[in-house]
Design an enzyme around this catalytic site. Structure first.
Site, PDB file in Angstrom:
ATOM      1  CB  CYS A 115      -0.995  -0.324   1.247  1.00 33.99           C
ATOM      2  SG  CYS A 115      -1.739   1.431   0.832  1.00 33.99           S
TER       3      CYS A 115
ATOM      4  CB  CYS B  39      -2.005   4.815   7.738  1.00 34.95           C
ATOM      5  SG  CYS B  39      -3.252   5.545   6.897  1.00 34.95           S
TER       6      CYS B  39
ATOM      7  N   GLY C 109      -4.132  -2.564   0.874  1.00 30.76           N
ATOM      8  CA  GLY C 109      -4.236  -1.713  -0.114  1.00 30.76           C
ATOM      9  C   GLY C 109      -5.249  -0.336   0.603  1.00 30.76           C
ATOM     10  CD  GLU C 110      -7.771   3.498  -0.043  1.00 34.43           C
ATOM     11  OE1 GLU C 110      -8.103   3.433   1.159  1.00 34.43           O
ATOM     12  OE2 GLU C 110      -9.174   4.262  -0.990  1.00 34.43           O
TER      13      GLU C 110
ATOM     14  CB  SER D  15     -12.200  -0.311   4.251  1.00 32.34           C
ATOM     15  OG  SER D  15     -12.044   0.369   5.143  1.00 32.34           O
TER      16      SER D  15
ATOM     17  CG  LEU E 185     -13.325  10.483  11.286  1.00 30.72           C
ATOM     18  CD1 LEU E 185     -13.385  11.190   9.535  1.00 30.72           C
ATOM     19  CD2 LEU E 185     -14.630   9.945  10.784  1.00 30.72           C
ATOM     20  CG  HIS E 186      -8.101   5.592  11.815  1.00 29.58           C
ATOM     21  ND1 HIS E 186      -9.132   4.899  12.929  1.00 29.58           N
ATOM     22  CD2 HIS E 186      -7.608   5.303  10.622  1.00 29.58           C
ATOM     23  CE1 HIS E 186      -8.726   4.287  11.700  1.00 29.58           C
ATOM     24  NE2 HIS E 186      -7.871   4.523  10.329  1.00 29.58           N
TER      25      HIS E 186
ATOM     26  CG  ASN F  77      -4.451  -5.160  16.223  1.00 30.54           C
ATOM     27  OD1 ASN F  77      -4.492  -5.852  16.685  1.00 30.54           O
ATOM     28  ND2 ASN F  77      -5.207  -5.575  15.092  1.00 30.54           N
TER      29      ASN F  77
HETATM   30  N1  SAH Z   1      -7.203   1.488   2.907  1.00 25.31           N
HETATM   31  C1  SAH Z   1      -8.217   1.245   3.695  1.00 25.31           C
HETATM   32  C2  SAH Z   1      -8.637  -0.221   3.873  1.00 25.31           C
HETATM   33  C3  SAH Z   1      -7.506  -1.314   3.722  1.00 25.31           C
HETATM   34  S1  SAH Z   1      -7.321  -0.919   5.773  1.00 25.31           S
HETATM   35  C4  SAH Z   1      -8.363   1.868   4.242  1.00 25.31           C
HETATM   36  O1  SAH Z   1      -8.205   2.950   4.895  1.00 25.31           O
HETATM   37  O2  SAH Z   1      -9.233   2.078   5.214  1.00 25.31           O
HETATM   38  C5  SAH Z   1      -8.312  -1.430   6.653  1.00 25.31           C
HETATM   39  C6  SAH Z   1      -8.911  -1.341   7.912  1.00 25.31           C
HETATM   40  O3  SAH Z   1      -7.495  -0.961   9.463  1.00 25.31           O
HETATM   41  C7  SAH Z   1      -8.665   0.438   8.315  1.00 25.31           C
HETATM   42  O4  SAH Z   1      -9.298   1.305   9.115  1.00 25.31           O
HETATM   43  C8  SAH Z   1      -7.039   1.079   8.615  1.00 25.31           C
HETATM   44  O5  SAH Z   1      -6.800   2.241   8.825  1.00 25.31           O
HETATM   45  C9  SAH Z   1      -6.934  -0.630   9.399  1.00 25.31           C
HETATM   46  N2  SAH Z   1      -5.969  -0.911  10.527  1.00 25.31           N
HETATM   47  C10 SAH Z   1      -4.545  -0.874  10.163  1.00 25.31           C
HETATM   48  N3  SAH Z   1      -3.645  -0.830  10.559  1.00 25.31           N
HETATM   49  C11 SAH Z   1      -4.131  -1.133  11.941  1.00 25.31           C
HETATM   50  C12 SAH Z   1      -3.766  -1.404  13.298  1.00 25.31           C
HETATM   51  N4  SAH Z   1      -3.179  -1.359  12.905  1.00 25.31           N
HETATM   52  N5  SAH Z   1      -4.389  -1.486  14.446  1.00 25.31           N
HETATM   53  C13 SAH Z   1      -6.150  -1.289  14.250  1.00 25.31           C
HETATM   54  N6  SAH Z   1      -6.944  -0.493  12.504  1.00 25.31           N
HETATM   55  C14 SAH Z   1      -5.550  -0.780  12.328  1.00 25.31           C
END
Ligand code: SAH
Length: 346
Positions: A110, A114, A157-158, A189, A213-214, A288
């Site tokens: 990806c 993030c 992936g996105e 997502s 969103l986070h 996580n």
């Molecule tokens: N790229 C897309 C889909 C893949 S990630 C997106 O960003 O939505 C799926 C979800 O898992 C997203 O909400 C992402 O922010 C979250 N995610 C990724 N790593 C994580 C982690 N270590 N703990 C909790 N959520 C996580």
């Protein structure tokens, strides 16, 4: 295109005509691929041998299962697949009372960056083909012998960064003649690629859009997600409203709680204020832990208080039940470990 598993029924029909075959053969082939999950033309016993030979020039995309981890806690299965070019991806099967749900990857790696996510650490290897997204579901259904009823595009992936392949995948997944999963049982997502969200809304699929969103404001969001430098939360929420207007589907917001970063009472109240009036639901996920990152998950109490504070302001939240906590934790970790292992063996 020679990737026959990414072709629509109409396209397979056109292929039959171009090969001098009867169009009805297309439906037979399509059913073998998308209902019986055939991996070779030899299995397609109702096709004449001459046609099967002609089709050898159209290889069938099929993923190879490299590893399966099964959770002792809840039966969740994490699959590591090998693509034809040697890239690897992960998918997860979760068993719920209401059915089997598969979480698939949309890209190998990806490029969204993030900060808390393991999938993005090595960058983007490549986009997945529609057939490679489908085959994650097909191989899992074939290997467990139980129907998959729900699909979430929430693995590595996105998905909106692989937009055209995603749209084709959704058609192949949900239309009649194939595996025929209801659009209502599909969730995609996104980290919030705003222009693509408008395009997706105009497709008017009856699926759920989840938006990661986070954070309750741009400043905090930018610390966690580089994409927030490109689109403000206001632009993002405007796109969410548009999505709801066009599709009538309630938006799901994903909110991973990181201790001391985005999990305070003020954060909850600010978030609730931003989401007011939007038909939505918030999924709360204690982050996580990822080995390479220093983020700490919020304590249980902080998570519960966050939910209570949202609800006091009229915003619904659910604390996501953790699945498969005893097998390779966060998204992208199984793949990453495998890549490190093969790298060190070279
Ligand atoms: N790229 C897309 C889909 C893949 S990630 C997106 O960003 O939505 C799926 C979800 O898992 C997203 O909400 C992402 O922010 C979250 N995610 C990724 N790593 C994580 C982690 N270590 N703990 C909790 N959520 C996580």
């Amino acid at each position: 295109m020679t990737d026959i598993k990414s072709m629509t029924l109409e396209e397979v029909k056109a292929l039959m005509v171009s090969l001098g075959e009867k169009p009805f053969r297309a439906k037979q082939i399509y059913e073998w691929l998308h209902q019986h999950f055939a991996v070779s033309y030899d299995e397609m016993t109702n096709l004449p041998k001459s046609l099967r030979e002609k089709l050898e020039g159209y290889p069938i995309t099929a993923l190879e299962i490299l590893d399966v981890q099964i959770s002792k806690a809840d039966g969740t299965r994490k699959y590591l697949f090998r693509l034809e070019d040697g890239n690897t991806i992960e998918s997860v099967l979760m068993k719920y009372r209401h059915g089997n749900s598969v979480c698939i990857s949309s890209q190998a790696g990806c490029r969204m960056g993030c900060r808390f996510c393991a999938s993005t650490i090595g960058g983007l290897a490549r986009n997945l083909l529609p057939s490679e997204m489908l085959d994650q579901i097909y191989r899992i259904q074939a290997s467990v012998g139980e129907r998959v009823s729900n699909v979430v595009v929430m693995g590595s992936g996105e998905p909106l960064d692989n937009y055209d392949n995603l749209i084709r995948f959704i058609h192949l997944l949900t239309e009649e003649g194939g595996i025929h999963i209801s659009q209502r049982n599909l969730t995609v997502s996104t980290c919030g690629l705003v222009p693509r969200m408008y395009e997706l809304a105009d497709e008017k699929f009856q699926m759920t859009l989840a938006v990661s969103l986070h954070a309750p404001n741009d400043e905090k969001r930018r610390e966690l997600m580089p994409v927030a430098n490109k689109y403000t939360m206001e632009e993002l929420l405007r796109a969410c409203r548009y999505y709801f207007e066009k599709t009538g589907r309630r938006i799901t917001f994903e909110y991973s709680l990181v201790a001391g970063v985005n999990d305070t009472r003020e954060d909850a109240l600010e978030l609730a204020g931003r989401l007011k009036g939007l038909n939505c639901h918030v999924n709360l996920i204690p982050v996580n832990p990822v080995r390479e990152r220093s983020f700490v998950r919020s304590a249980r109490e902080a998570v519960e208080n966050f939910k209570i504070n949202l609800e006091k302001c009229g915003i619904n939240g659910t604390i996501r039940r953790e699945m498969g906590s005893d097998i390779d934790g966060a998204c992208g970790q199984l793949r990453k470990r495998y890549m490190e292992k093969t790298e060190s063996e070279k």
